[in-house]
Each structure stands twice: as C-alpha cells, then as structure tokens.
Write an enzyme that holds these catalytic residues in place. Structure first.
Site, PDB file in Angstrom:
ATOM      1  N   ASP A  76     -31.371 -73.176  34.008  1.00  0.00           N
ATOM      2  CA  ASP A  76     -30.249 -73.227  34.934  1.00  0.00           C
ATOM      3  C   ASP A  76     -30.521 -74.400  35.895  1.00  0.00           C
ATOM      4  OD1 ASP A  76     -28.035 -72.286  36.609  1.00  0.00           O
ATOM      5  OD2 ASP A  76     -29.613 -71.628  37.981  1.00  0.00           O
ATOM      6  N   ASP A  82     -28.569 -75.264  39.447  1.00  0.00           N
ATOM      7  CA  ASP A  82     -28.494 -74.989  40.897  1.00  0.00           C
ATOM      8  C   ASP A  82     -29.290 -73.737  41.257  1.00  0.00           C
ATOM      9  OD1 ASP A  82     -26.063 -76.796  42.153  1.00  0.00           O
ATOM     10  OD2 ASP A  82     -25.832 -76.416  40.016  1.00  0.00           O
ATOM     11  N   ASP A  87     -31.538 -68.251  38.391  1.00  0.00           N
ATOM     12  CA  ASP A  87     -31.682 -67.615  39.708  1.00  0.00           C
ATOM     13  C   ASP A  87     -30.549 -66.687  40.073  1.00  0.00           C
ATOM     14  OD1 ASP A  87     -29.795 -69.771  40.017  1.00  0.00           O
ATOM     15  OD2 ASP A  87     -29.938 -69.404  42.165  1.00  0.00           O
TER      16      ASP A  87
HETATM   17 MG   LIG Z   1     -28.235 -71.063  39.540  1.00  0.00          MG
END
Ligand SMILES: [Mg+2]
Length: 250
Positions: A18, A20, A198
C-alpha cells in the site's frame, strides 16, 4: 493478536505495498504527500532483489501513482483499490463501470462540500471520496451523505471507509483480487506474498496473503485486523524493507 516480531526474511518473497500510510506519511491533502528519494531507492532495490516482484496496491489511480513515483514509472500496480491493475508486462486491466450515475453523485457531493467547510472531495474518475481529516467533527455527516448517495445510485456501487475518508466505488473488486491476479503471473507466481498496508481497505489484501501462506503486516493499529504481523509506522516499514535488500542471499 498480531505479532510485533516480523517474519524472518526469505528470498522468495513477492511484495504488495500500500502507498499512503505505508510507504509515505498521510498528509492533510492527498496531493500534499512527499515521497522521498530514499523510498524510491528502496523500491528500486527491492525490485532488483525479487526479480521484479514488487507491486503497489493503492486507493490512488495508477496514473497518479506514476507521477508520485517519478522517475519510477510502469511499476506493477493496482489502483483505485483494485479496480484497475497494471501487470508486470505493463498491460492495463480495467474494470469498466457505469460512469453516469457517479456523475450525478459527484454533483450532489460537490454541493455538500460547499456547505461543509473542511470536507474535501476527491474525484478519481471511477471512484469519488470525501475526506474529513480537516473537519473531523463532520465525520458522521460525511458518512450519512455518502449513504444517501449510495442509496440513490444503487447496488452496483459500495462504500469503503478509511482513515478520515469515505469512498464510493463500483462494487465487487478489492485489493485482494489484484493480489490474486498478480500471484498467477510472473514474476510473482511461485513466490510468497507479503502484503503491507495500514487501513481498512488493506484487510482484503491481508486475507488473501494469509490464504496463500504469505505474510500480512499492518502498519499501526491491528485491532480487528486480519493482519498477523504489525509494524509501528512508515519509518519502520522503510527500514525493514531496506534491510531485506541489504540482507545478502547470494
Ligand atoms: Mg494506506
């Protein structure tokens, strides 16, 4: 309970990353992020170490990832949470979707943001997101508005929530599908998937990595997560990936 002790490095890994909140810190505005030369060097080195088995798996559009990762372009990538995918040969796979109902939705949401200062509308073409990072008190108003819009445009769409963001997207595709497809193709095929993310939209990626006897690693909070490992923050992710490369297999 996710383990804070990360798996021992192995040479056969394929990385699904991922962006960001995983490779770069989240900023107040999606355009305000600042990818560092160090992070790009890590991606380059990882690609060399894994025979190219490194894919970005993001909510951003692939075109946006390309400009973010300049001068690294053409990386294997899944954009818009898996709605679009560019394989290792550079071929683009795209889920077609009904654009017109989304056009109406965008207008309604644009009107909503005009009346609610601090809420940011992000138009990604095939999907549309409301960010309330700069107006956290409007969280429930943003979600309620999105639900209203979803009811209006129907079952071919769904909502997905993330950190301070709620997004309207065509239903039926998620990051996990993209991982499964990459894993059927070289140079990913036969390797062990390592998915790092995240946020809630990464959970499908974690589940797929788990089902393939791979590793699922969540950055930050792991309550209610399918991730089996956790790592504290972006800096820790970068260091861990850096060490993977410098760990000599040969
Ligand atoms: Mg993310």
């Amino acid at each position: 309970m996710a383990s804070t002790r990360l798996p021992d490095y192995a040479p056969d890994w394929a990385f699904f990353l991922d962006v960001d909140g995983t490779l770069i810190e989240i900023a107040d505005h999606p355009n305000a992020v600042n990818p560092t030369p160090r992070m790009k060097a890590i991606i380059t080195h990882l690609r060399l170490t894994t025979d190219g088995a490194v894919a970005l798996v993001s909510g951003r559009a692939i075109a946006e990832l390309d400009s973010l990762f300049m001068p690294l372009t053409g990386l294997p990538a899944a954009g818009l949470h898996g709605l679009e995918r560019r394989d290792a040969k550079g071929r683009i796979h795209f889920e077609t979707s009904a654009e017109s109902p989304l056009d109406d939705a965008k207008q309604v949401l644009r009107d909503f943001t005009k009346l609610n200062a601090g809420i940011l509308l992000e138009d990604k073409g095939t999907t549309v997101a409301l960010h309330y990072r700069n107006a956290p008190s409007l969280e429930s108003a943003a979600h309620a508005k999105m639900h209203e819009v979803l009811c209006r445009i129907g079952e071919d769409f769904e909502l997905t929530s993330g950190k301070m963001v709620v997004e309207l997207k065509p239903s039926g595709r998620h990051k996990g599908h993209a991982v499964e497809e990459f894993m059927e193709e070289p140079p990913f095929h036969g390797r062990t998937p390592v998915f790092i993310g995240d946020d809630i939209t990464d959970e499908d990626g974690f589940r797929v990595a788990n089902s393939m006897h791979g590793y699922s690693i969540r950055v930050g909070e792991t309550i209610d997560s399918a991730a089996r490992y956790c790592i504290p923050d972006v800096e820790a992710v970068l260091s861990w990936l850096e060490h993977y490369h410098s760990h000599h297999w040969r």
